[in-house]
Enzyme design. Structure first.
Site, PDB file in Angstrom:
ATOM      1  N   LYS A  57       0.933  -1.242  -0.252  1.00  0.00           N
ATOM      2  CA  LYS A  57       0.109  -0.024  -0.103  1.00  0.00           C
ATOM      3  C   LYS A  57       0.853   1.273  -0.071  1.00  0.00           C
ATOM      4  CE  LYS A  57      -3.799   2.242   0.290  1.00  0.00           C
ATOM      5  NZ  LYS A  57      -3.279   2.978  -0.827  1.00  0.00           N
ATOM      6  N   GLN A  87       7.219   4.206   3.764  1.00  0.00           N
ATOM      7  CA  GLN A  87       5.737   3.727   4.065  1.00  0.00           C
ATOM      8  C   GLN A  87       5.456   2.523   4.757  1.00  0.00           C
ATOM      9  OE1 GLN A  87       3.762   5.913   1.485  1.00  0.00           O
ATOM     10  NE2 GLN A  87       1.959   5.305   2.808  1.00  0.00           N
ATOM     11  N   LYS A 102       5.614   3.364   8.231  1.00  0.00           N
ATOM     12  CA  LYS A 102       4.292   4.519   8.557  1.00  0.00           C
ATOM     13  C   LYS A 102       3.089   3.811   8.637  1.00  0.00           C
ATOM     14  CE  LYS A 102       4.129   7.778   5.736  1.00  0.00           C
ATOM     15  NZ  LYS A 102       3.758   8.516   4.390  1.00  0.00           N
ATOM     16  N   LYS A 134       5.477   2.143  -2.986  1.00  0.00           N
ATOM     17  CA  LYS A 134       5.117   3.334  -3.547  1.00  0.00           C
ATOM     18  C   LYS A 134       5.657   3.189  -4.928  1.00  0.00           C
ATOM     19  CE  LYS A 134       4.712   7.564  -2.181  1.00  0.00           C
ATOM     20  NZ  LYS A 134       3.803   8.121  -0.801  1.00  0.00           N
ATOM     21  N   GLY A 193      -2.618   8.310  -4.162  1.00  0.00           N
ATOM     22  CA  GLY A 193      -1.948   9.476  -4.756  1.00  0.00           C
ATOM     23  C   GLY A 193      -0.845   9.879  -3.986  1.00  0.00           C
ATOM     24  N   ASP A 194       0.012  10.859  -4.427  1.00  0.00           N
ATOM     25  CA  ASP A 194       1.036  11.322  -3.782  1.00  0.00           C
ATOM     26  C   ASP A 194       1.238  12.781  -4.463  1.00  0.00           C
ATOM     27  OD1 ASP A 194       3.338  10.957  -1.563  1.00  0.00           O
ATOM     28  OD2 ASP A 194       4.400  11.748  -3.233  1.00  0.00           O
ATOM     29  N   ASN A 221      -2.229  19.223  -1.850  1.00  0.00           N
ATOM     30  CA  ASN A 221      -3.360  18.505  -0.833  1.00  0.00           C
ATOM     31  C   ASN A 221      -3.102  18.476   0.494  1.00  0.00           C
ATOM     32  OD1 ASN A 221      -3.910  15.414   0.368  1.00  0.00           O
ATOM     33  ND2 ASN A 221      -5.466  16.304  -0.723  1.00  0.00           N
TER      34      ASN A 221
HETATM   35  P1  NDP Z   1       0.717  17.771  -4.353  1.00  0.00           P
HETATM   36  O1  NDP Z   1       1.437  17.289  -5.497  1.00  0.00           O
HETATM   37  O2  NDP Z   1      -0.728  18.053  -4.072  1.00  0.00           O
HETATM   38  O3  NDP Z   1       1.491  19.070  -3.800  1.00  0.00           O
HETATM   39  C1  NDP Z   1       2.958  19.230  -3.492  1.00  0.00           C
HETATM   40  C2  NDP Z   1       3.017  20.626  -2.996  1.00  0.00           C
HETATM   41  O4  NDP Z   1       4.503  20.504  -2.691  1.00  0.00           O
HETATM   42  C3  NDP Z   1       3.066  21.757  -4.156  1.00  0.00           C
HETATM   43  O5  NDP Z   1       2.700  22.934  -3.472  1.00  0.00           O
HETATM   44  C4  NDP Z   1       4.130  21.686  -4.783  1.00  0.00           C
HETATM   45  O6  NDP Z   1       4.663  22.772  -5.678  1.00  0.00           O
HETATM   46  C5  NDP Z   1       5.153  21.448  -3.813  1.00  0.00           C
HETATM   47  N1  NDP Z   1       6.427  20.900  -4.220  1.00  0.00           N
HETATM   48  C6  NDP Z   1       6.636  19.549  -4.715  1.00  0.00           C
HETATM   49  N2  NDP Z   1       7.971  19.554  -5.109  1.00  0.00           N
HETATM   50  C7  NDP Z   1       8.462  20.557  -4.698  1.00  0.00           C
HETATM   51  C8  NDP Z   1       9.906  20.917  -4.436  1.00  0.00           C
HETATM   52  N3  NDP Z   1      10.840  19.768  -5.358  1.00  0.00           N
HETATM   53  N4  NDP Z   1      10.161  22.038  -4.025  1.00  0.00           N
HETATM   54  C9  NDP Z   1       9.387  22.735  -3.430  1.00  0.00           C
HETATM   55  N5  NDP Z   1       8.196  22.351  -3.456  1.00  0.00           N
HETATM   56  C10 NDP Z   1       7.724  21.299  -4.016  1.00  0.00           C
HETATM   57  O7  NDP Z   1       1.327  16.602  -3.193  1.00  0.00           O
HETATM   58  P2  NDP Z   1       0.929  16.486  -1.675  1.00  0.00           P
HETATM   59  O8  NDP Z   1       0.332  17.622  -0.927  1.00  0.00           O
HETATM   60  O9  NDP Z   1      -0.187  15.351  -1.807  1.00  0.00           O
HETATM   61  O10 NDP Z   1       2.049  15.967  -1.204  1.00  0.00           O
HETATM   62  C11 NDP Z   1       3.076  16.638  -0.401  1.00  0.00           C
HETATM   63  C12 NDP Z   1       3.685  16.046   0.714  1.00  0.00           C
HETATM   64  O11 NDP Z   1       3.301  15.128   1.319  1.00  0.00           O
HETATM   65  C13 NDP Z   1       4.837  14.979  -0.191  1.00  0.00           C
HETATM   66  O12 NDP Z   1       5.926  14.955   0.446  1.00  0.00           O
HETATM   67  C14 NDP Z   1       3.882  13.598  -0.113  1.00  0.00           C
HETATM   68  O13 NDP Z   1       4.793  12.462  -0.155  1.00  0.00           O
HETATM   69  C15 NDP Z   1       3.517  13.869   1.342  1.00  0.00           C
HETATM   70  N6  NDP Z   1       2.252  13.185   1.803  1.00  0.00           N
HETATM   71  C16 NDP Z   1       1.198  12.993   0.969  1.00  0.00           C
HETATM   72  C17 NDP Z   1      -0.004  12.306   1.134  1.00  0.00           C
HETATM   73  C18 NDP Z   1      -1.084  12.355   0.540  1.00  0.00           C
HETATM   74  O14 NDP Z   1      -2.129  11.842   1.362  1.00  0.00           O
HETATM   75  N7  NDP Z   1      -1.358  13.140  -0.218  1.00  0.00           N
HETATM   76  C19 NDP Z   1       0.112  11.323   2.470  1.00  0.00           C
HETATM   77  C20 NDP Z   1       1.409  11.504   3.226  1.00  0.00           C
HETATM   78  C21 NDP Z   1       2.310  12.086   2.773  1.00  0.00           C
HETATM   79  P3  NDP Z   1       4.554  22.948  -7.207  1.00  0.00           P
HETATM   80  O15 NDP Z   1       3.081  22.975  -7.501  1.00  0.00           O
HETATM   81  O16 NDP Z   1       5.379  24.188  -7.293  1.00  0.00           O
HETATM   82  O17 NDP Z   1       5.424  21.717  -7.581  1.00  0.00           O
HETATM   83  O1  2IT Z   2       3.064   9.041   1.508  1.00  0.00           O
HETATM   84  C1  2IT Z   2       1.873   8.492   1.837  1.00  0.00           C
HETATM   85  O2  2IT Z   2       1.488   8.007   3.074  1.00  0.00           O
HETATM   86  C2  2IT Z   2       0.785   8.889   0.908  1.00  0.00           C
HETATM   87  N1  2IT Z   2       1.090   9.380  -0.383  1.00  0.00           N
HETATM   88  C3  2IT Z   2      -0.531   8.296   0.758  1.00  0.00           C
HETATM   89  C4  2IT Z   2      -0.535   6.577   0.441  1.00  0.00           C
HETATM   90  C5  2IT Z   2      -1.913   6.175   0.553  1.00  0.00           C
HETATM   91  O3  2IT Z   2      -1.856   4.738   0.191  1.00  0.00           O
HETATM   92  O4  2IT Z   2      -2.877   6.748   0.659  1.00  0.00           O
END
Ligand code: NDP
Ligand code: 2IT
Length: 444
Positions: free
Chosen positions: A89, A110, A113, A125, A164-165, A239
């Site tokens: 997952k 992951q 976590k 992943k 997603g991520d 997100n």
């Molecule tokens: P999104 O794609 O929705 O948003 C990512 C954000 O981070 C954007 O604002 C983006 O800016 C910025 N960003 C991405 N890459 C870079 C970079 N190299 N330098 C600076 N800013 C950057 O992703 P999420 O919000 O889903 O994910 C954000 C973080 O949270 C990641 O590390 C992800 O692994 C983690 N995460 C996400 C989960 C989820 O459920 N979605 C769960 C647990 C962890 P820009 O638009 O300019 O690229």
């Molecule tokens: O980093 C993370 O935990 C995620 N991007 C969510 C993974 C998931 O399976 O919901």
């Protein structure tokens, strides 16, 4: 040489040019020193050597045709890291920086976590170096269809369940699911983060950001503090950042800054959530657009400057290694007293050292951002039952899970002689469940 040092040395040798993977493994292995002392049998059974090697790594060609009729080729990945406690997952990341080392670090994180959530999910992943920025909906759809045309043979609701991520949200999950369903002729819970109309869980969209705030709230409450009237800086505007903003505001805090990879906004009056949601989710525009609607706010080019803003609580929610030693020092110098990691591995090891040395309350990613995947596991349960819980039911379970993760991590930290160090606590608590399962299942 100690068992841990020799395993670490081997990891660096066998996985050259993958610094993020080395970094993630090193942090976990170093935390495990007191566990190895207590359990010499782990070494005899080669547990760490097995744990650092992914069970399966898949790389594939993803060809697609852009709007100009030109053929494009990207690289796809799925690393099925560890299935000791449940089906693989973990999310899919679409970002130009993606290569095997990034996916391996994320799959490794992951695994622990997912263990911390207390739910039966293994670690994985995947993703691609495809850049969704500037692509039309049709291009994103064609890419997703091509990606799934290979991925489908490796996944399934009891085998591996992606989500997603970065760069993969509801739109991409929709295109991926449509293609999977067409190829397999099966409507099943093979992905999470689906739309609520077709098997998605309510509150999954909000879950990572909300869960982060629930975790940080538990951590600071234990020290007599709260979000009430706290000034909060959040990096990113995706997100995780967006829904962390909403929850911080509900808990009485004031979010004054958000960013993207180009720059950051500062609004001393407090960020307007509705404006951010519109810009990011409806219009899919850059965060600098915010100042058009709110002229009192300022936009500054460059994303790391955000850590120079004075705040009580910092929530890095963008990407790995976005917060380094000097940024950490700036936060400390400005009086920041709590940090919660919404992104995966956003703080460098040196930054974490600065926080711990200065007694900043520090919530490490694999505990603090586990709410997203935990709610994904709740989505899997609902799919299995062919049933849907209400938003309040899911949110209530999420809150309980985050409080439980905090309890587990702080108890493990205390038991192994590192009271209040949630980095060590989360690593140990996450590890022990996976280790027990691996030992019970033989040399696999
Ligand atoms: P999104 O794609 O929705 O948003 C990512 C954000 O981070 C954007 O604002 C983006 O800016 C910025 N960003 C991405 N890459 C870079 C970079 N190299 N330098 C600076 N800013 C950057 O992703 P999420 O919000 O889903 O994910 C954000 C973080 O949270 C990641 O590390 C992800 O692994 C983690 N995460 C996400 C989960 C989820 O459920 N979605 C769960 C647990 C962890 P820009 O638009 O300019 O690229
Ligand atoms: O980093 C993370 O935990 C995620 N991007 C969510 C993974 C998931 O399976 O919901």
């Amino acid at each position: 040489m100690s068992y841990i040092s020799s395993v670490m040395e081997e990891v660096v040798k066998r996985n050259p040019n993958e610094p993020e993977f080395h970094q993630a493994v090193k942090e976990v292995l170093e935390s495990l020193a007191p566990v190895m002392e207590k359990h010499p049998e782990f070494e005899k059974l080669g547990l760490l050597e097995r744990l650092v090697e992914p069970e399966r790594q898949i790389m594939f060609r993803v060809p697609w045709v852009d709007d100009n009729g030109k053929v494009q080729v990207n690289r796809g990945f799925r690393v099925q890291y560890n299935s000791a406690i449940g089906p693989y997952k973990g999310g899919l990341r679409f970002h130009p920086s993606v290569y095997l080392g990034i996916i391996k670090f994320l799959g490794f994180e992951q695994t622990f976590k997912n263990s911390l959530t207390g739910l039966p999910i293994g670690g994985a992943k995947g993703g691609s170096d495809f850049d969704p920025k500037g692509k039309s909906d049709e291009e994103v759809m064609r890419f997703c269809q091509s990606f799934m045309t290979e991925l489908y043979r490796h996944i399934g609701p009891d085998t591996d369940v992606p989500a997603g991520d970065i760069g993969v949200g509801g739109r991409e999950i929709g295109y991926l699911y449509g293609q999977y369903k067409k190829i397999r002729n099966a409507f099943e819970g093979v992905l999470t983060g689906k739309g609520p109309a077709w098997g998605g869980s309510l509150a999954r969209t909000e879950a990572t950001g909300y869960g982060l705030c629930y975790f940080v709230d538990e951590m600071i409450k234990a020290k007599g503090k709260s979000f009430k009237d706290a000034t909060v800086v959040i990096s990113g505007s995706g997100n995780v950042a967006v829904y962390a903003t909403q929850k911080v505001q509900e808990l009485g805090g004031k979010v004054v800054a958000l960013s993207d990879s180009n720059g950051y906004i500062y609004d001393p009056n407090g960020i307007n959530f509705d404006t951010v949601k519109r810009i990011k989710e409806v219009e899919r525009k850059r965060i600098k657009e915010y100042v058009t609607a709110h002229p009192q706010a300022e936009y500054t080019e460059g994303s790391t400057g955000i850590w120079g803003i004075k705040c009580d609580i910092a929530l890095p929610c963008a990407t790995q290694n976005e917060l380094d030693e000097s940024s950490a020092q700036k936060l400390v110098d400005n009086g920041c007293w709590a940090v919660g990691e919404g992104a995966n591995m956003p703080s460098t090891p040196e930054a974490i050292e600065v926080f711990l040395k200065n007694k900043v309350l520090f919530a490490p990613a694999k505990a603090a951002n586990a709410g997203g995947v935990a709610t994904s596991a709740l989505e899997m349960s609902q799919n299995s039952m062919r049933y849907a819980w209400t938003f309040e039911e899911v949110d209530g379970k999420l809150k309980g899970i985050m409080a439980d993760i905090y309890k587990k991590a702080s108890a493990a930290a205390k038991e192994y002689g590192h009271e209040d160090n949630l980095v060590v606590g989360a690593n140990i608590a996450g590890f022990l469940k996976v280790a027990t399962a691996m030992l019970n299942q033989g040399i696999i």
